[in-house]
Design an enzyme around this catalytic site. Structure first.
Site, PDB file in Angstrom:
ATOM      1  N   HIS A  15     -37.465  46.063 -10.129  1.00 35.78           N
ATOM      2  CA  HIS A  15     -36.507  45.578 -11.118  1.00 35.78           C
ATOM      3  C   HIS A  15     -37.224  44.836 -12.224  1.00 35.78           C
ATOM      4  CE1 HIS A  15     -32.979  46.673  -8.828  1.00 35.78           C
ATOM      5  NE2 HIS A  15     -33.687  46.352  -7.758  1.00 35.78           N
ATOM      6  N   ALA A  16     -36.644  44.839 -13.407  1.00 45.07           N
ATOM      7  CA  ALA A  16     -37.097  44.117 -14.594  1.00 45.07           C
ATOM      8  C   ALA A  16     -38.609  44.197 -14.799  1.00 45.07           C
ATOM      9  CB  ALA A  16     -36.598  42.685 -14.560  1.00 45.07           C
TER      10      ALA A  16
END
Length: 86
Positions: A15-16
């Site tokens: 994620h991210a």
């Protein structure tokens, strides 16, 4: 075409920031890259696709590479996910 399964081991999953770091590695290769989680295929060179995958710590994904530099891409991305995202 080559493919291999890998387990997401970093605490944040894919994620991210970890997804952005992964993407920087993936775009170095000319081959098509597909990530597969729960029998759903995701574009391995698209940040939106990667983020929508929901790959958390402990998730098993398959990396599939198809094209001229597929073997190098698979080995590097597998190693990157297993060792560099910590």
């Amino acid at each position: 075409m080559v493919e291999e399964k890998v387990i997401i081991v970093n605490d944040e999953g894919l994620h991210a920031r970890p997804a952005a770091r992964y993407l920087q590695e993936a775009i170095k290769y000319q081959c098509d890259i597909t990530l597969i989680k729960d029998n759903v295929e995701y574009d391995g060179k698209s940040i939106l696709s990667i983020l929508s995958m929901g790959a958390f710590k402990g998730s098993e994904i398959t990396i599939r590479c198809n094209g001229d530099d597929e073997k190098a891409a698979l080995e590097n991305l597998k190693d990157f996910i297993e060792n560099e995202l910590h």
